[in-house]
Design a protein around this motif. Sequence first.
Motif, short mmCIF file in Angstrom:
data_model
loop_
_atom_site.label_atom_id
_atom_site.label_comp_id
_atom_site.label_asym_id
_atom_site.label_seq_id
_atom_site.Cartn_x
_atom_site.Cartn_y
_atom_site.Cartn_z
N GLN A 78 0.81 -1.22 0.00
CA GLN A 78 0.00 0.00 0.00
C GLN A 78 0.84 1.27 0.00
N ALA A 79 2.12 1.16 -0.29
CA ALA A 79 2.97 2.35 -0.25
C ALA A 79 2.47 3.39 -1.25
N GLU A 80 2.55 4.66 -0.85
CA GLU A 80 2.09 5.75 -1.71
C GLU A 80 2.97 5.83 -2.96
N PRO A 81 2.38 5.79 -4.15
CA PRO A 81 3.21 5.85 -5.36
C PRO A 81 3.76 7.25 -5.59
N MET A 82 4.84 7.31 -6.33
CA MET A 82 5.41 8.60 -6.71
C MET A 82 4.58 9.17 -7.85
N PRO A 83 4.35 10.48 -7.89
CA PRO A 83 3.54 11.08 -8.96
C PRO A 83 4.08 10.75 -10.34
#
Length: 421
Positions: A78-83
């Motif tokens: 669930q890690a926040e993706p890079m834009p």
Amino acid sequence: MRERGRTRRLLGLGARTGGAMLKSRMGGNSDWRALGEALFVGLSELKGPAMKLAQIMSQWDDLLPPDLAEELARLQRQAEPMPWAQIRTTLVEQYGDLEAHFREVEEQPFASASMGQVHRAVTHSGETLVLKVQYPGLVDVLESDLAQVRRIMRLGRWFKVPQARLDALFEELAESLRGELDYRAEAAALARYRQRYADHRRIVIPAPALDYCGARVLAMHYVPGTPLRDLEQAEPATRQQIAEALADWLTEELFRFGELHADPHAGNFACDDQGRLVIYDLGAVIAVPEARLAQMLELLESTLLGDPLAMDAALLKMGGRQGEGAPLALYREAAEAVAPLFAPGEQDFGDVRVHRRLRELSPRVWAAMDRLQPPADTLLLSRALNGHYWNLVRLGARLDMQARSQPLLEWARQRRVGGEP
């Protein structure tokens, strides 16, 4: 984020972690869930080596407080993706005009990891590829990040892990991460493993698309599958099939090829629609010499015999310390905890009684590390094997470990009889 800002945030997360560990060691109640949430948010944004370390630690189910391990495990899925705008920068540096190479590149990633994230793409010829894209700027901050990770790892001294062992474990981690920066090495590993298992009925290795690979972009042909972590609701027969394939593959890797997949988090493995084991990530593979395997099997044999003196002698033979080892009572308890997995017949890896006992014993083993002092190279090896063990637990595997281990133990005995070290 600039290097100074990254360093400040990493130091802050390290200080918060240290405070919680110190409070716990002094008999207080630490809020491990809150700490885990803070680490998840911070490391998910920062990416890089510290996130990689946390992902590795999340596999140490036998050591970390359950609430902390559960929160860190979210970094695997669930890690926040890079834009997309930042990821696109790396792709343009690799390919130039994206439209000239691809009909489509999905802006939304379907996986985010510590060193890069994964996007699907379709070539003009209609092939679906998976692009593993390294986070921009990672090369520039890697060494400063590693310096902070070394500081964080020193907290392991509160588990009484000798500093020399922590330093050795750090060096193995640092070397692995530096190697992961060049995706061409992983492309070569994929090609090697594809050739190695070309005729295997139960294992699938995605083929690298070499014309699209570079130092910071790894391109593979798309192989769909259900991640191992999502197989809990699958049919028992499917989970058993994957568990057997995983166990057989690990044995073959170790004893035929002298290698071990050293990044066993569940997102690196999947089950395809034919019930085969898919191995996606080969960025971390370590060599395991025959001599070390034979020594570890000698330790296993003395453990299964319940002989604490032989266990201590086997550890001493492995190197890493001289003189007195752990209390004999701890050896006995370790043997009693391991024995049920090697009882005659199939053993249920989902039996909570077995791994509950291992969980309860593990902190005492770590507390005795200053006396056990295992050789440095076995720390990463044992942690990798431990991660694979917990994957088998999650699958609810039923394996006859006694039957599986006997040929290996005999192989080790023959080496000793033959006078090999």
